[in-house]
Design an enzyme around this catalytic site. Structure first.
Site, mmCIF file in Angstrom:
data_model
loop_
_atom_site.group_PDB
_atom_site.id
_atom_site.type_symbol
_atom_site.label_atom_id
_atom_site.label_comp_id
_atom_site.label_asym_id
_atom_site.label_seq_id
_atom_site.Cartn_x
_atom_site.Cartn_y
_atom_site.Cartn_z
ATOM 1 N N LYS A 76 0.842 -1.267 -0.027
ATOM 2 C CA LYS A 76 0.030 -0.251 0.011
ATOM 3 C C LYS A 76 0.824 1.366 -0.067
ATOM 4 O O LYS A 76 0.431 2.501 -0.496
ATOM 5 C CB LYS A 76 -0.930 -0.023 1.383
ATOM 6 C CG LYS A 76 -1.853 -1.099 1.239
ATOM 7 C CD LYS A 76 -3.177 -0.763 0.339
ATOM 8 C CE LYS A 76 -4.038 -1.805 0.427
ATOM 9 N NZ LYS A 76 -5.294 -1.612 -0.582
ATOM 10 N N ASP A 123 -8.962 -0.889 6.064
ATOM 11 C CA ASP A 123 -8.760 -1.733 6.929
ATOM 12 C C ASP A 123 -7.655 -2.188 7.614
ATOM 13 O O ASP A 123 -7.272 -3.095 8.506
ATOM 14 C CB ASP A 123 -8.835 -3.391 5.957
ATOM 15 C CG ASP A 123 -10.356 -3.650 5.614
ATOM 16 O OD1 ASP A 123 -11.059 -3.694 6.515
ATOM 17 O OD2 ASP A 123 -10.511 -4.199 4.383
#
Length: 415
Positions: A76, A123
């Site tokens: 990410k 998340d």
């Protein structure tokens, strides 16, 4: 569950998709990211696991280890900063901002004066990456967390200076809340920087996905693929990719499809059985929702809604969709942590092992292997998308701390 996609095609990379994501734009993103001190310089390891390959009856297994991309511990770190930089360059056009000057924090006073704030649901990993990028650039960051996000992951995000907003519900509820917060505070300079698209919101998710293509670019270079003829077959025959909302898979698929065209590898997307939104999308022939309760030990893949933008890339390119259980994911974590005489042990998180869990299931199921063309000559690529981003969860699942696994890895490498 296993589904062969009837819409998958082997033609050249479509021109309409190339206008959205391309190798050229991926390379630009890589150049920009080279100026961010939030990343470890150079490429992440591409690990060969010959004993694992032999046990599965394939020629080779390579694992791209994104756990070592940065202190953030996941892939990410490639998407959030690129999306934030591109957003700022658009919003402050004519102010003399550049990617390098932004990532160096040279405009924090101007951003503070403008009240510029980014907000996103997560998340865990995307929110942490966005918070880190915002801290480097010098803008305010608000992260919305749903009920299943652990306190450990919350603390890791807050450590980068982000304001945390907690809500009840699941990931999709947090996406809605982030959008609502941005809308209510639009006049104050709030903007959503999400890794999933929805109606009327595609530009920033596109930029996030384009950042992920850096992984495919490094794989291509490591295999010397860019030096091979353009009409040559890809040196990888199969790629097993994590599901989630589809962003990572779309970023990887777009690059490899453009690079190898009709000779692209076979793509397989793997999801938790209770968070099967991409599988359901394949069955429906359009972006759809998961059929289960969504919650999974694979926290980064516990998504209930397919990103419509990502689906535009996945529907024509992914050859099969499949689901795995939480238990199969944990077994895969343990296998990589243990290593063998010829396979280096390493840390792979809960979501990072989805591809391996899918490969093991496919190799052990003759009908699946046959449908995928998985044979003794297959050369398989997996992507370990995260390390122990929640160290206590990792230790509980594997029965050994990430630190201990890393120490054994160092001993293995020193042999």
């Amino acid at each position: 569950m296993f589904y062969v996609n009837p819409h998958a095609m082997r033609g050249p990379y479509p021109a309409d998709l190339q206008t959205i994501m391309s190798i050229a734009r991926a390379q630009q993103s890589r150049e920009w990211l080279s100026h961010w001190d939030g990343l470890v310089p150079g490429s992440t390891p591409l690990r060969a696991l010959p004993d694992l390959a032999a046990s599965l009856g394939v020629r080779s297994v390579l694992v791209k280890d994104e756990a070592l991309r940065s202190a953030l511990g996941s892939f990410k770190a490639l998407g959030a900063p690129i999306a934030l930089v591109r957003l700022l360059l658009r919003r402050f056009e004519g102010h003399g901002f550049t990617a390098r000057s932004l990532l160096n924090g040279e405009h924090r006073d101007a951003l503070a004066a403008a009240g510029f704030t980014v907000v996103s649901a997560t998340d865990g990993n995307h929110g942490r990456a966005l918070a880190a990028a915002a801290q480097s650039i010098g803008c305010r960051c608000v992260i919305v967390l749903h009920a299943q996000v652990s306190v450990e992951r919350e603390q890791a995000i807050a450590a980068y200076g982000a304001q945390i907003v907690r809500i009840a519900g699941n990931y999709d509820d947090s996406v809605e809340e982030a959008a609502a917060l941005a809308e209510r505070n639009e006049c104050k300079g709030w903007h959503v920087v999400s890794d999933t698209s929805y109606d009327g919101y595609e530009i920033i998710p596109r930029d996030v996905m384009q950042g992920y293509a850096a992984v495919a670019a490094e794989v291509s270079e490591a295999l010397d693929g860019d030096a091979s003829p353009k009409d040559a077959a890809c040196p990888i025959t199969h790629v097993f990719l994590q599901g989630g909302v589809g962003g990572l898979a779309a970023g990887i698929v777009s690059y490899l499809w453009e690079r190898w065209g009709v000779w692209r590898p076979t793509f397989v997307v793997v999801e938790p059985e209770q968070a099967d939104c991409l599988y359901q999308s394949a069955m429906a022939g359009k972006a759809a929702s998961a059929s289960g309760a969504v919650d999974s030990v694979m926290a980064g893949l516990a998504c209930g809604e397919t990103s419509p933008l990502a689906w535009r890339f996945l529907q024509p390119a992914v050859d099969a969709f499949m689901t795995v259980t939480d238990a199969q994911a944990v077994d895969a974590m343990k296998r990589l942590a243990t290593g063998t005489g010829n396979d280096v042990p390493f840390v792979a998180g809960e979501s990072g092992v989805a591809g391996l869990a899918g490969l093991r299931l496919a190799a052990a199921t003759p009908a699946m292997a046959s449908a995928l063309g998985l044979t003794s000559g297959s050369r398989v690529l997996l992507i370990n998308t995260e390390g122990a981003t929640a160290p206590s969860v990792y230790a509980d699942l594997v029965g050994e701390s990430a630190t201990s696994v890393t120490q054994r890895q160092q001993a293995w490498l020193a042999r």
